[in-house]
Design a protein around this motif. Structure first.
Motif, PDB file in Angstrom:
ATOM      1  N   GLN A   1       0.998  -1.054  -0.054  1.00 47.79           N
ATOM      2  CA  GLN A   1      -0.207  -0.218   0.020  1.00 47.79           C
ATOM      3  C   GLN A   1       0.853   1.250  -0.143  1.00 47.79           C
ATOM      4  N   VAL A   2       0.140   2.397  -0.436  1.00 48.52           N
ATOM      5  CA  VAL A   2       0.797   3.747  -0.600  1.00 48.52           C
ATOM      6  C   VAL A   2       0.247   4.587   0.265  1.00 48.52           C
ATOM      7  N   GLN A   3       0.778   5.625   1.242  1.00 49.24           N
ATOM      8  CA  GLN A   3       0.280   6.563   1.639  1.00 49.24           C
ATOM      9  C   GLN A   3       0.991   7.712   1.457  1.00 49.24           C
ATOM     10  N   LEU A   4       0.259   8.803   1.180  1.00 50.02           N
ATOM     11  CA  LEU A   4       0.727  10.262   0.935  1.00 50.02           C
ATOM     12  C   LEU A   4       0.321  11.057   2.237  1.00 50.02           C
ATOM     13  N   VAL A   5       1.141  11.722   2.467  1.00 54.10           N
ATOM     14  CA  VAL A   5       0.930  12.653   3.660  1.00 54.10           C
ATOM     15  C   VAL A   5       1.375  14.186   3.610  1.00 54.10           C
ATOM     16  N   GLU A   6       0.432  14.967   3.472  1.00 55.81           N
ATOM     17  CA  GLU A   6       0.688  16.492   3.423  1.00 55.81           C
ATOM     18  C   GLU A   6       0.968  17.130   4.559  1.00 55.81           C
ATOM     19  N   SER A   7       1.709  18.225   4.439  1.00 55.44           N
ATOM     20  CA  SER A   7       2.235  19.123   5.672  1.00 55.44           C
ATOM     21  C   SER A   7       2.524  20.539   5.280  1.00 55.44           C
ATOM     22  N   GLY A   8       2.502  21.381   6.181  1.00 56.09           N
ATOM     23  CA  GLY A   8       2.944  22.785   5.996  1.00 56.09           C
ATOM     24  C   GLY A   8       1.826  23.687   5.670  1.00 56.09           C
ATOM     25  N   GLY A   9       0.603  23.511   5.832  1.00 60.18           N
ATOM     26  CA  GLY A   9      -0.334  24.404   5.887  1.00 60.18           C
ATOM     27  C   GLY A   9      -0.334  25.032   7.139  1.00 60.18           C
ATOM     28  N   GLY A  10      -1.351  26.407   7.185  1.00 55.20           N
ATOM     29  CA  GLY A  10      -1.559  27.220   8.055  1.00 55.20           C
ATOM     30  C   GLY A  10      -2.036  28.480   7.849  1.00 55.20           C
ATOM     31  N   ALA A  23       4.727  13.710   1.220  1.00 53.90           N
ATOM     32  CA  ALA A  23       5.519  12.671   1.324  1.00 53.90           C
ATOM     33  C   ALA A  23       4.827  11.149   1.124  1.00 53.90           C
ATOM     34  N   ALA A  24       5.346  10.705   0.084  1.00 54.16           N
ATOM     35  CA  ALA A  24       5.010   9.295  -0.139  1.00 54.16           C
ATOM     36  C   ALA A  24       5.643   8.262   0.597  1.00 54.16           C
ATOM     37  N   SER A  25       4.841   7.206   0.941  1.00 52.45           N
ATOM     38  CA  SER A  25       5.683   5.935   1.586  1.00 52.45           C
ATOM     39  C   SER A  25       4.876   4.637   1.169  1.00 52.45           C
ATOM     40  N   SER A  27       5.105   0.642  -0.393  1.00 52.20           N
ATOM     41  CA  SER A  27       5.975  -0.397  -1.462  1.00 52.20           C
ATOM     42  C   SER A  27       5.723   0.422  -2.547  1.00 52.20           C
ATOM     43  N   ILE A  28       6.554   1.442  -2.729  1.00 50.59           N
ATOM     44  CA  ILE A  28       6.639   2.086  -3.944  1.00 50.59           C
ATOM     45  C   ILE A  28       7.481   1.676  -4.909  1.00 50.59           C
ATOM     46  N   PHE A  29       7.187   1.199  -6.386  1.00 48.34           N
ATOM     47  CA  PHE A  29       8.235   1.072  -7.263  1.00 48.34           C
ATOM     48  C   PHE A  29       8.527   2.407  -8.287  1.00 48.34           C
ATOM     49  N   ARG A  30       7.505   3.196  -8.520  1.00 46.52           N
ATOM     50  CA  ARG A  30       7.695   4.389  -9.447  1.00 46.52           C
ATOM     51  C   ARG A  30       6.651   5.223  -9.178  1.00 46.52           C
ATOM     52  N   ILE A  31       6.959   6.465  -8.856  1.00 47.78           N
ATOM     53  CA  ILE A  31       5.957   7.587  -9.077  1.00 47.78           C
ATOM     54  C   ILE A  31       5.888   8.080 -10.141  1.00 47.78           C
ATOM     55  N   HIS A  32       4.917   8.315 -10.864  1.00 49.03           N
ATOM     56  CA  HIS A  32       4.993   8.820 -12.090  1.00 49.03           C
ATOM     57  C   HIS A  32       4.604  10.172 -12.277  1.00 49.03           C
ATOM     58  N   ALA A  33       3.737  10.576 -11.337  1.00 46.13           N
ATOM     59  CA  ALA A  33       3.401  12.050 -11.502  1.00 46.13           C
ATOM     60  C   ALA A  33       2.994  12.326 -10.290  1.00 46.13           C
ATOM     61  N   LYS A  75      13.648  11.393  -1.603  1.00 51.19           N
ATOM     62  CA  LYS A  75      12.597  11.271  -0.278  1.00 51.19           C
ATOM     63  C   LYS A  75      11.159  11.012  -0.813  1.00 51.19           C
ATOM     64  N   ASN A  76      11.094  10.824  -1.976  1.00 52.25           N
ATOM     65  CA  ASN A  76       9.448  10.543  -2.550  1.00 52.25           C
ATOM     66  C   ASN A  76       8.648  11.536  -1.955  1.00 52.25           C
ATOM     67  N   THR A  77       9.267  12.722  -2.006  1.00 50.45           N
ATOM     68  CA  THR A  77       8.397  13.859  -1.688  1.00 50.45           C
ATOM     69  C   THR A  77       8.286  15.287  -2.663  1.00 50.45           C
ATOM     70  N   VAL A  78       7.290  15.760  -2.789  1.00 58.40           N
ATOM     71  CA  VAL A  78       6.818  16.736  -3.606  1.00 58.40           C
ATOM     72  C   VAL A  78       6.565  18.058  -2.840  1.00 58.40           C
ATOM     73  N   TYR A  79       7.033  19.135  -3.396  1.00 58.08           N
ATOM     74  CA  TYR A  79       6.796  20.373  -2.343  1.00 58.08           C
ATOM     75  C   TYR A  79       5.906  21.264  -3.323  1.00 58.08           C
ATOM     76  N   LEU A  80       5.241  22.389  -2.662  1.00 62.40           N
ATOM     77  CA  LEU A  80       4.829  23.452  -3.360  1.00 62.40           C
ATOM     78  C   LEU A  80       5.029  24.686  -2.695  1.00 62.40           C
ATOM     79  N   GLN A  81       5.759  25.504  -3.123  1.00 56.31           N
ATOM     80  CA  GLN A  81       6.037  26.747  -2.689  1.00 56.31           C
ATOM     81  C   GLN A  81       5.153  27.817  -2.995  1.00 56.31           C
ATOM     82  N   MET A  82       4.432  28.301  -2.173  1.00 56.85           N
ATOM     83  CA  MET A  82       3.275  29.277  -2.718  1.00 56.85           C
ATOM     84  C   MET A  82       3.876  30.637  -1.999  1.00 56.85           C
ATOM     85  N   ASN A  83       4.073  31.608  -3.240  1.00 61.69           N
ATOM     86  CA  ASN A  83       4.308  32.999  -2.730  1.00 61.69           C
ATOM     87  C   ASN A  83       3.261  33.995  -2.973  1.00 61.69           C
TER      88      ASN A  83
END
Length: 123
Positions: A1-10, A23-25, A27-33, A75-83
């Motif tokens: 299974q795969v879990q995605l956990v967001e953080s950084g809001g406020g 952050a994705a965690s 049994s990941i083989f490949r992250i396509h998008a 890190k199997n992690t994607v970021y969103l910088q919001m300015n």
């Protein structure tokens, strides 16, 4: 299974910045998008930014030039910088991943969602 956990809001004032992480965690083989969506009260969930396996990026017009998506493959992690955040950016932000994962004896590709993180832009 795969879990995605967001953080950084406020809570942030108009014109301010936030950096979201997803952050994705599992049994990941490949992250396509990996994509970011948001949903404001009373509105449908909308796509705002995406990054592909080849690091290609696309953005919704409403956030182009203000938001930047990036990823750390190690890190199997994607970021969103919001300015330059605006009150209309207030929403719950979700990440979505198209991921191939190990499922017992085979690989399966599926779309996964995180639980969301609240972003509130207000003075």
């Amino acid at each position: 299974q795969v879990q995605l956990v967001e953080s950084g809001g406020g809570l942030v004032q108009p014109g301010g910045s936030l950096r979201l992480s997803c952050a994705a965690s599992g049994s990941i083989f490949r992250i396509h998008a990996m994509d970011w969506y948001r949903q404001a009260p009373g509105n449908q969930r909308e796509f705002i930014a995406g990054i592909g396996y080849d690091r290609s990026k696309n953005y919704a017009d409403s956030v182009k030039d203000r938001f930047t998506i990036s990823k750390d493959n190690a890190k199997n992690t994607v970021y969103l910088q919001m300015n330059n955040l605006k009150p209309e950016d207030t929403a719950v932000y979700y990440c979505n991943g198209t991921i191939t994962a190990y499922a017992r004896t085979r690989l399966e590709t599926d779309a996964y969602w995180g639980q969301g993180t609240q972003v509130t832009v207000s003075s």
